[in-house]
Write an enzyme that holds these catalytic residues in place. Structure first.
Site, short mmCIF file in Angstrom:
data_model
loop_
_atom_site.label_atom_id
_atom_site.label_comp_id
_atom_site.label_asym_id
_atom_site.label_seq_id
_atom_site.Cartn_x
_atom_site.Cartn_y
_atom_site.Cartn_z
N CYS A 1 0.77 -1.20 -0.03
CA CYS A 1 0.54 0.13 0.03
C CYS A 1 1.01 1.19 0.18
O CYS A 1 2.22 1.36 0.50
CB CYS A 1 -0.60 0.02 1.05
SG CYS A 1 -2.00 1.13 0.94
N ASP B 1 0.41 3.62 1.70
CA ASP B 1 0.25 4.18 3.18
C ASP B 1 2.35 4.71 3.15
O ASP B 1 2.94 3.52 3.76
CB ASP B 1 -0.88 3.63 4.21
CG ASP B 1 -0.87 4.13 5.34
OD1 ASP B 1 0.41 4.44 6.23
OD2 ASP B 1 -1.61 4.08 5.84
N ARG C 1 2.82 4.94 6.76
CA ARG C 1 3.70 4.03 7.42
C ARG C 1 4.04 2.31 6.80
O ARG C 1 3.94 1.79 8.32
CB ARG C 1 2.58 4.21 8.46
CG ARG C 1 1.66 6.08 8.77
CD ARG C 1 0.74 5.58 9.73
NE ARG C 1 -0.85 5.33 8.89
CZ ARG C 1 -1.71 5.02 9.19
NH1 ARG C 1 -2.40 5.43 10.29
NH2 ARG C 1 -2.33 4.64 8.20
N HIS D 1 -2.79 -4.37 4.54
CA HIS D 1 -2.53 -3.49 6.65
C HIS D 1 -3.63 -3.02 6.75
O HIS D 1 -4.35 -2.81 6.22
CB HIS D 1 -1.13 -2.62 6.89
CG HIS D 1 -1.85 -1.27 5.42
ND1 HIS D 1 -2.14 -0.32 6.87
CD2 HIS D 1 -1.89 -0.94 4.68
CE1 HIS D 1 -2.78 0.63 5.88
NE2 HIS D 1 -3.07 0.35 4.62
N CYS E 1 -6.65 -0.10 6.49
CA CYS E 1 -6.51 0.85 5.42
C CYS E 1 -7.07 1.34 5.16
O CYS E 1 -8.32 1.06 5.06
CB CYS E 1 -5.91 -0.10 4.19
SG CYS E 1 -5.63 0.39 2.93
#
Lengths: 191, 218
Positions: B40, B42, B44, B96, B99
């Site tokens: 992803c 993202d 993080r 994750h 999400c």
């Protein structure tokens, strides 16, 4: 000068026992032991809610537990044990109904726990007795009551199903992640 | 703010060069990663860092909700290069929990262009609607769809012509489905590893109930 009552509380305060890292090698036993410690937390909170004098030790103990240990325990369940159970349980286990209730309660616990922590931190800052404030007493009692119900459901339903459905490989993986979440690399738990 | 990034880059490169003076020259001379990571976007979920791999060890493709869409030229170019040129041995689809893309799809609300990108996740939600309705807690529902989405992408990859051609050639190539938790930094294996054409049947995008599937990934 120490009042008689202050000594009394200090002697009666059993606190929350530390947990043995070795227990993580058998993760479902670890969860059970953690639930016992949460019950000790509830007992400590109940005692604080009825005391009308200031004793910082037990207050700080509860604050630390709510700050450091309780959030990790929720991750242990919400992002590890519960997803594993969703993958392993049979339709007839009807596990979703229970897990849904518990997940919702985790959110409530977090909100109530935050309120309890804020209140007790305020007590520490102002050297106030937790039981001296009516609203504070009510919040402490509400948290402890909710937490006890929650623990009873987890012990009665979730852990027995987990013992039945999780595989040895699941338990090994779970043990490694429980340890890692607490800063221990594989092999450091003694398990 | 931007200048700070250049400063950080200087410190990072200097630190590497100090420890290993030939590091960058060696890295520049060849790229031979064993893994293709589909994860992803993202911020993080930093692929290399999560698995403790250095630059050069992981070929990475990231997009919102870690999709492997068979119509996306960007993704297909990455996949073909990874499989046919780099000859990676493992493809890892890593989602994750929590999400944002999956959350948007599960919510059913309209968000604009991203709704088109997230259509495969929305389709998953519609397919499993009855089961998802049974999960009272919204975050738990999102997390289950995060897992299902990974399984769906693994299944899609196992049907991809580039992957099938590789297996037909006898090229060793495994596809794995993992999920990551931002809350604890740990990976979980979703036990959906496929290592050949015969294994494709095991990659049902719907997670098995009460049936422990084994993975070699541990």
């Amino acid at each position: 000068m120490t009042r008689v009552g202050e000594v009394g509380l200090h002697e009666a305060h059993d606190g929350i026992e530390p947990i043995s890292p070795e227990l993580m090698a058998t993760p479902l036993d670890f969860f059970f032991a953690e639930h016992f410690r949460h019950r000790q937390l509830c007992a400590l909170i109940d005692r604080l809610s009825t005391t009308t004098f200031f004793d910082p030790g037990p207050i700080a103990e509860v604050v630390d537990f709510l700050r450091f240990e309780a959030p990790i325990h929720i991750i242990d369940e919400e992002e590890d044990l519960f997803p594993l159970l969703r993958r392993r349980c049979l339709p007839e286990d009807d596990v979703e109904g229970v897990l849904g209730v518990l997940s919702a309660e985790h959110k409530t616990d977090a909100i109530l726990g935050r309120g309890v922590r804020d209140y007790l931190e305020h007590c520490l800052d102002t050297r106030a007795a937790p039981g001296a404030n009516m609203d504070g007493r009510r919040d402490l009692a509400a948290f402890a009551a909710q937490e006890r119900r929650h623990l009873a459901l987890e012990n009665a339903v979730v852990l027995p199903i987990a013992r039945q459905r999780l595989t040895p490989e699941d338990l090994t993986g779970l043990a490694r992640r429980l340890a890692a979440r607490r800063g221990m690399a594989p092999g450091e738990t003694g398990g | 703010m931007i200048a700070e990034l250049f400063d950080r880059n200087l410190r990072w490169a200097a630190g590497r060069a100090r420890v290993d003076p030939e590091y960058f020259r060696r890295l520049a001379s060849q790229q031979g990663p064993e893994y293709l990571w589909i994860g992803c976007s993202d911020s993080r979920v930093p692929a290399n860092e999560i698995v403790g791999l250095d630059p050069g060890e992981l070929f990475v493709h990231r997009n919102v909700a870690n999709l492997a869409p068979p119509q996306d030229a960007n993704f297909l170019s990455v996949l073909q290069f990874a499989v046919e040129i780099l000859k990676v041995r493992h493809i890892i689809v890593c989602g994750h929990y929590g999400c944002g893309g999956v959350r948007a799809a599960v919510s059913g609300e309209r968000h604009g262009l991203i709704d088109h990108w997230l259509q495969p996740v929305s389709c998953l939600c519609r397919r499993d609607a009855a089961e998802l309705r049974g999960i009272l807690d919204f975050d738990a529902r999102v997390n289950l769809v995060c897992e299902r989405n990974v399984l769906a992408q693994v299944a899609s990859l196992a049907d991809n012509p580039f992957v099938r051609d590789a297996w037909d050639r006898g090229q060793p190539l495994s596809i794995h489905g993992w999920i990551y938790s931002i809350q604890d930094g740990l990976l979980r294996d979703l036990e959906t590893t496929i290592e050949n054409v015969e294994g494709r049947g095991g990659a049902s995008p719907k997670a098995p109930r009460g049936r422990a599937r084994r993975s070699r990934a541990g």
